[in-house]
Design an enzyme around this catalytic site. Structure first.
Site, PDB file in Angstrom:
ATOM      1  N   TYR A  84      69.835 -29.564 138.286  1.00 35.31           N
ATOM      2  CA  TYR A  84      70.429 -30.071 137.037  1.00 35.31           C
ATOM      3  C   TYR A  84      70.305 -29.020 135.933  1.00 35.31           C
ATOM      4  CZ  TYR A  84      70.386 -32.534 132.537  1.00 35.31           C
ATOM      5  OH  TYR A  84      70.601 -32.890 131.226  1.00 35.31           O
TER       6      TYR A  84
ATOM      7  N   THR B 239      65.522 -28.551 129.471  1.00 37.26           N
ATOM      8  CA  THR B 239      65.234 -28.205 130.878  1.00 37.26           C
ATOM      9  C   THR B 239      65.593 -26.760 131.206  1.00 37.26           C
ATOM     10  OG1 THR B 239      65.914 -30.435 131.340  1.00 37.26           O
ATOM     11  CG2 THR B 239      65.663 -29.052 133.230  1.00 37.26           C
TER      12      THR B 239
ATOM     13  N   LYS C 187      73.072 -26.610 133.680  1.00 39.70           N
ATOM     14  CA  LYS C 187      73.139 -26.511 132.203  1.00 39.70           C
ATOM     15  C   LYS C 187      73.050 -25.046 131.751  1.00 39.70           C
ATOM     16  CE  LYS C 187      73.517 -30.839 131.085  1.00 39.70           C
ATOM     17  NZ  LYS C 187      74.686 -31.376 130.406  1.00 39.70           N
TER      18      LYS C 187
ATOM     19  N   ARG D 223      55.450 -34.848 125.143  1.00 39.95           N
ATOM     20  CA  ARG D 223      56.881 -34.560 125.020  1.00 39.95           C
ATOM     21  C   ARG D 223      57.315 -34.717 123.571  1.00 39.95           C
ATOM     22  NH1 ARG D 223      55.763 -33.065 129.195  1.00 39.95           N
ATOM     23  NH2 ARG D 223      56.734 -33.376 131.246  1.00 39.95           N
TER      24      ARG D 223
ATOM     25  N   ARG E 173      53.846 -35.981 138.719  1.00 38.68           N
ATOM     26  CA  ARG E 173      55.201 -35.929 139.284  1.00 38.68           C
ATOM     27  C   ARG E 173      55.578 -34.463 139.512  1.00 38.68           C
ATOM     28  NH1 ARG E 173      60.045 -38.331 135.630  1.00 38.68           N
ATOM     29  NH2 ARG E 173      59.259 -36.746 134.197  1.00 38.68           N
TER      30      ARG E 173
ATOM     31  N   SER F 253      70.135 -28.762 127.394  1.00 36.38           N
ATOM     32  CA  SER F 253      68.878 -29.487 127.584  1.00 36.38           C
ATOM     33  C   SER F 253      67.689 -28.544 127.491  1.00 36.38           C
ATOM     34  CB  SER F 253      68.907 -30.125 128.977  1.00 36.38           C
ATOM     35  OG  SER F 253      67.643 -30.583 129.346  1.00 36.38           O
TER      36      SER F 253
ATOM     37  N   ASN G 139      78.505 -43.796 134.781  1.00 33.24           N
ATOM     38  CA  ASN G 139      77.135 -44.164 134.374  1.00 33.24           C
ATOM     39  C   ASN G 139      77.146 -44.907 133.044  1.00 33.24           C
ATOM     40  OD1 ASN G 139      74.335 -44.194 134.912  1.00 33.24           O
ATOM     41  ND2 ASN G 139      73.999 -42.534 133.445  1.00 33.24           N
TER      42      ASN G 139
ATOM     43  N   ASP H  48      88.548 -38.732 134.495  1.00 34.60           N
ATOM     44  CA  ASP H  48      87.515 -37.771 134.891  1.00 34.60           C
ATOM     45  C   ASP H  48      87.758 -36.420 134.227  1.00 34.60           C
ATOM     46  OD1 ASP H  48      85.980 -35.866 136.649  1.00 34.60           O
ATOM     47  OD2 ASP H  48      85.541 -37.764 137.649  1.00 34.60           O
TER      48      ASP H  48
ATOM     49  N   TYR I  59      68.856 -30.540 123.823  1.00 29.77           N
ATOM     50  CA  TYR I  59      68.098 -31.736 123.436  1.00 29.77           C
ATOM     51  C   TYR I  59      66.735 -31.709 124.111  1.00 29.77           C
ATOM     52  CZ  TYR I  59      73.019 -33.447 123.530  1.00 29.77           C
ATOM     53  OH  TYR I  59      74.381 -33.591 123.443  1.00 29.77           O
TER      54      TYR I  59
HETATM   55  P1  NAD Z   1      74.867 -40.702 130.173  1.00 27.57           P
HETATM   56  O1  NAD Z   1      74.862 -40.682 131.649  1.00 27.57           O
HETATM   57  O2  NAD Z   1      74.490 -41.955 129.484  1.00 27.57           O
HETATM   58  O3  NAD Z   1      76.298 -40.228 129.623  1.00 27.57           O
HETATM   59  C1  NAD Z   1      77.136 -39.363 130.341  1.00 27.57           C
HETATM   60  C2  NAD Z   1      78.514 -40.000 130.359  1.00 27.57           C
HETATM   61  O4  NAD Z   1      79.405 -39.155 131.059  1.00 27.57           O
HETATM   62  C3  NAD Z   1      78.523 -41.345 131.081  1.00 27.57           C
HETATM   63  O5  NAD Z   1      79.198 -42.296 130.277  1.00 27.57           O
HETATM   64  C4  NAD Z   1      79.291 -41.083 132.372  1.00 27.57           C
HETATM   65  O6  NAD Z   1      79.991 -42.222 132.816  1.00 27.57           O
HETATM   66  C5  NAD Z   1      80.195 -39.942 131.944  1.00 27.57           C
HETATM   67  N1  NAD Z   1      80.619 -39.050 133.032  1.00 27.57           N
HETATM   68  C6  NAD Z   1      79.859 -38.491 133.992  1.00 27.57           C
HETATM   69  N2  NAD Z   1      80.617 -37.697 134.769  1.00 27.57           N
HETATM   70  C7  NAD Z   1      81.873 -37.739 134.267  1.00 27.57           C
HETATM   71  C8  NAD Z   1      83.098 -37.130 134.622  1.00 27.57           C
HETATM   72  N3  NAD Z   1      83.181 -36.307 135.668  1.00 27.57           N
HETATM   73  N4  NAD Z   1      84.203 -37.413 133.896  1.00 27.57           N
HETATM   74  C9  NAD Z   1      84.140 -38.255 132.845  1.00 27.57           C
HETATM   75  N5  NAD Z   1      83.009 -38.859 132.458  1.00 27.57           N
HETATM   76  C10 NAD Z   1      81.889 -38.602 133.161  1.00 27.57           C
HETATM   77  O7  NAD Z   1      73.937 -39.501 129.690  1.00 27.57           O
HETATM   78  P2  NAD Z   1      73.416 -39.154 128.242  1.00 27.57           P
HETATM   79  O8  NAD Z   1      71.957 -39.389 128.222  1.00 27.57           O
HETATM   80  O9  NAD Z   1      74.269 -39.762 127.202  1.00 27.57           O
HETATM   81  O10 NAD Z   1      73.631 -37.580 128.267  1.00 27.57           O
HETATM   82  C11 NAD Z   1      74.795 -36.974 127.747  1.00 27.57           C
HETATM   83  C12 NAD Z   1      74.727 -35.493 128.021  1.00 27.57           C
HETATM   84  O11 NAD Z   1      73.526 -34.958 127.471  1.00 27.57           O
HETATM   85  C13 NAD Z   1      74.689 -35.149 129.513  1.00 27.57           C
HETATM   86  O12 NAD Z   1      75.470 -33.996 129.706  1.00 27.57           O
HETATM   87  C14 NAD Z   1      73.232 -34.849 129.777  1.00 27.57           C
HETATM   88  O13 NAD Z   1      73.053 -33.949 130.822  1.00 27.57           O
HETATM   89  C15 NAD Z   1      72.795 -34.243 128.446  1.00 27.57           C
HETATM   90  N6  NAD Z   1      71.360 -34.416 128.169  1.00 27.57           N
HETATM   91  C16 NAD Z   1      70.812 -35.665 128.184  1.00 27.57           C
HETATM   92  C17 NAD Z   1      69.438 -35.794 127.955  1.00 27.57           C
HETATM   93  C18 NAD Z   1      68.795 -37.156 127.977  1.00 27.57           C
HETATM   94  O14 NAD Z   1      67.566 -37.232 128.108  1.00 27.57           O
HETATM   95  N7  NAD Z   1      69.525 -38.246 127.836  1.00 27.57           N
HETATM   96  C19 NAD Z   1      68.639 -34.666 127.697  1.00 27.57           C
HETATM   97  C20 NAD Z   1      69.256 -33.409 127.678  1.00 27.57           C
HETATM   98  C21 NAD Z   1      70.631 -33.294 127.913  1.00 27.57           C
HETATM   99  C1  UD1 Z   2      62.713 -35.326 132.365  1.00 26.15           C
HETATM  100  C2  UD1 Z   2      63.293 -34.264 133.261  1.00 26.15           C
HETATM  101  C3  UD1 Z   2      63.914 -33.190 132.378  1.00 26.15           C
HETATM  102  C4  UD1 Z   2      64.960 -33.798 131.429  1.00 26.15           C
HETATM  103  C5  UD1 Z   2      64.271 -34.894 130.588  1.00 26.15           C
HETATM  104  C6  UD1 Z   2      65.219 -35.587 129.622  1.00 26.15           C
HETATM  105  C7  UD1 Z   2      61.877 -34.248 135.286  1.00 26.15           C
HETATM  106  C8  UD1 Z   2      60.855 -33.498 136.062  1.00 26.15           C
HETATM  107  N1  UD1 Z   2      62.231 -33.679 134.097  1.00 26.15           N
HETATM  108  O1  UD1 Z   2      61.762 -34.677 131.603  1.00 26.15           O
HETATM  109  O2  UD1 Z   2      64.543 -32.219 133.191  1.00 26.15           O
HETATM  110  O3  UD1 Z   2      65.457 -32.816 130.551  1.00 26.15           O
HETATM  111  O4  UD1 Z   2      63.705 -35.867 131.492  1.00 26.15           O
HETATM  112  O5  UD1 Z   2      66.169 -36.334 130.333  1.00 26.15           O
HETATM  113  O6  UD1 Z   2      62.379 -35.272 135.711  1.00 26.15           O
HETATM  114  N2  UD1 Z   2      56.156 -40.284 132.782  1.00 26.15           N
HETATM  115  C9  UD1 Z   2      55.180 -41.116 133.306  1.00 26.15           C
HETATM  116  N3  UD1 Z   2      55.579 -42.165 134.035  1.00 26.15           N
HETATM  117  C10 UD1 Z   2      56.902 -42.452 134.291  1.00 26.15           C
HETATM  118  C11 UD1 Z   2      57.895 -41.603 133.747  1.00 26.15           C
HETATM  119  C12 UD1 Z   2      57.482 -40.520 133.004  1.00 26.15           C
HETATM  120  O7  UD1 Z   2      53.995 -40.904 133.106  1.00 26.15           O
HETATM  121  O8  UD1 Z   2      57.173 -43.439 135.011  1.00 26.15           O
HETATM  122  C13 UD1 Z   2      55.727 -39.137 131.956  1.00 26.15           C
HETATM  123  C14 UD1 Z   2      56.165 -37.779 132.484  1.00 26.15           C
HETATM  124  O9  UD1 Z   2      55.221 -37.269 133.383  1.00 26.15           O
HETATM  125  C15 UD1 Z   2      56.251 -36.984 131.175  1.00 26.15           C
HETATM  126  C16 UD1 Z   2      56.670 -38.032 130.131  1.00 26.15           C
HETATM  127  O10 UD1 Z   2      56.338 -39.296 130.703  1.00 26.15           O
HETATM  128  O11 UD1 Z   2      54.990 -36.497 130.813  1.00 26.15           O
HETATM  129  C17 UD1 Z   2      58.168 -38.017 129.824  1.00 26.15           C
HETATM  130  O12 UD1 Z   2      58.884 -38.122 131.052  1.00 26.15           O
HETATM  131  P1  UD1 Z   2      60.492 -38.162 131.079  1.00 26.15           P
HETATM  132  O13 UD1 Z   2      60.962 -39.218 130.163  1.00 26.15           O
HETATM  133  O14 UD1 Z   2      60.907 -38.245 132.508  1.00 26.15           O
HETATM  134  O15 UD1 Z   2      60.931 -36.785 130.437  1.00 26.15           O
HETATM  135  P2  UD1 Z   2      60.577 -35.281 130.847  1.00 26.15           P
HETATM  136  O16 UD1 Z   2      59.388 -35.222 131.743  1.00 26.15           O
HETATM  137  O17 UD1 Z   2      60.489 -34.494 129.594  1.00 26.15           O
END
Ligand code: NAD
Ligand code: UD1
Length: 360
Positions: free
Chosen positions: A161, A139, A165, A253, A315, A137, A36, A66, A199
């Protein structure tokens, strides 16, 4: 020199954290399977850092692999020892993160997230490395619409998901010899130093616009979707419901700048390495809520562009409000979010504008 393995280093949060760690003087082993992300993110991180090209080459080792591959990981640890710079900590970002997809491909989520972490922990144990910062997360919490979430609130994720976590958090508590995951700080009777960082809504990008969020598939999160409308890839944004119990009826949020999140990892690592073995479970959020309509408005004013939107249905799986109580992170990590929602909107758009098709 402190030496760290970063898994998922090329991803959104991994790339920004890698930059912070490079500038702080660490030697880094960066592992990613690029499922990704793009390797270009890592070359941009090296260029953005304060290091010369030669220094960056000495301080970064990139491994295309991996996290579920035991031999490969073990080999990374062995190589670091041979080079006289033993890996003593891991920051573990690698995993799958799309909530919707996690219903369709649950087994992939268990395999990648839980399976990957088990393999990583086995390799760490084999190599006597017991320091880890894990990407958790918000979540994992049961939604609590009336107030900010604190670390002792009930854990009750409602999607596969989030369940992976919460499972990993429990596993980490177990190996650390800790009672539960419902406490911000517990001592580890087994010599582990662990931080699970929950986060809230990471968003924005490095202010240079050189690195940012680059989802390979259709984005699910609000800011990347607003960016797609801004850049003209989508005509308008669908707001998921305006009948939520919030002042303007749209979801609230806790958006937190990705550079703040990146700095939170360094803060967690510094604290872990300078104190007794313990398990820290910390919210990383700003403590400030922003509704969907307010975010659109701030984005438009900050960037001088129009984001057309329509009101759609709620949603599935959404909640009205998700807000962090960040007081434990301030207490234990001396960390708090410094950047504003305007910074988030400006930097997110700057990245998108400069990279209309991402890293390609
Ligand atoms: P991202 O997808 O941009 O980064 C994840 C990275 O891990 C990617 O570069 C992907 O290629 C790599 N990856 C996936 N599976 C792998 C594997 N099996 N081996 C090696 N590499 C692998 O996501 P992000 O937004 O940077 O999130 C990073 C972490 O934080 C994740 O664990 C995600 O669940 C967690 N997280 C993200 C958010 C968010 O909103 N971005 C919120 C809460 C938690
Ligand atoms: C989503 C995930 C959550 C994850 C978080 C951060 C779901 C149900 N929850 O949460 O598990 O931890 O992302 O990665 O997917 N919205 C719109 N229109 C859109 C997209 C979003 O109105 O097209 C609204 C949503 O209803 C929400 C807000 O924007 O109120 C933020 O949405 P999003 O960025 O998806 O984050 P979370 O809902 O917090």
């Amino acid at each position: 020199m402190k030496c760290i393995l970063v898994t998922g280093a090329a991803g959104f949060i991994g790339s920004h954290t890698t930059l912070v760690l490079l500038n702080a003087g660490y030697k880094l082993y960066l592992l990613d399977n690029f499922s990704n992300s793009s390797p270009i993110a890592l070359s941009r991180v090296a260029k953005l850092s304060s290091l010369s090209k030669k220094e960056a080459q000495e301080r970064i080792s990139i491994i295309d692999g991996d996290v579920r591959d035991f031999s490969l990981l073990d080999n990374v640890f062995s190589t670091s020892k041979r080079n006289g710079e033993r890996i003593n900590s891991v920051i573990h970002f690698a995993g799958l993160k799309a909530v919707g997809e996690s219903f369709e491909k649950s087994l992939d989520y268990w395999d990648n997230n839980v399976g990957g972490t088990i393999t990583l922990l086995k390799v760490m144990v084999k190599n006597s490395c017991r320091n880890i910062v894990f990407s958790s997360s918000a979540t994992v919490y049961r939604p609590k619409n009336e107030a900010a979430l604190i670390e002792t609130d009930p854990i009750s994720p409602i999607n596969p998901y989030g369940i992976t976590k919460a499972t990993i958090e429990k596993m980490l508590a177990d190996i650390g010899g800790c009672q539960s995951t419902a406490s911000a700080q517990q001592n580890s009777s087994k010599g582990w130093r662990i931080a699970c960082l929950r986060y809230f809504n990471p968003a924005g990008a490095h202010p240079s616009g050189e690195i940012g969020e680059n989802p390979k598939n259709i984005p699910n999160n609000l800011l990347p979707l607003i960016n797609q409308v801004g850049i003209g890839r989508n005509k308008s944004l669908t707001v998921f419901g305006n009948d939520w119990p919030t002042p303007d009826g749209t979801g609230i949020r806790d958006y937190v700048h990705v550079m703040d999140i990146a700095e939170g990892h360094k803060a967690a690592l510094d604290i872990l390495l300078s104190s007794k073995p313990q398990l820290l479970i910390m919210n990383l959020g700003s403590g400030k809520g922003t509704s969907v309509l307010k975010l659109i408005h701030i984005f438009e004013v900050t960037n001088g562009i129009k984001i057309p939107y329509e009101i759609g249905k709620r949603r599935e799986g959404d909640s009205a409000i998700s807000l962090a109580d960040p007081s434990q992170a301030l207490k234990y990590l001396q960390w708090e979010a410094k950047r504003s929602i305007e910074d988030i909107c400006r930097d997110a758009w700057n990245w998108q504008y400069k990279n209309p098709i991402g890293y390609l």
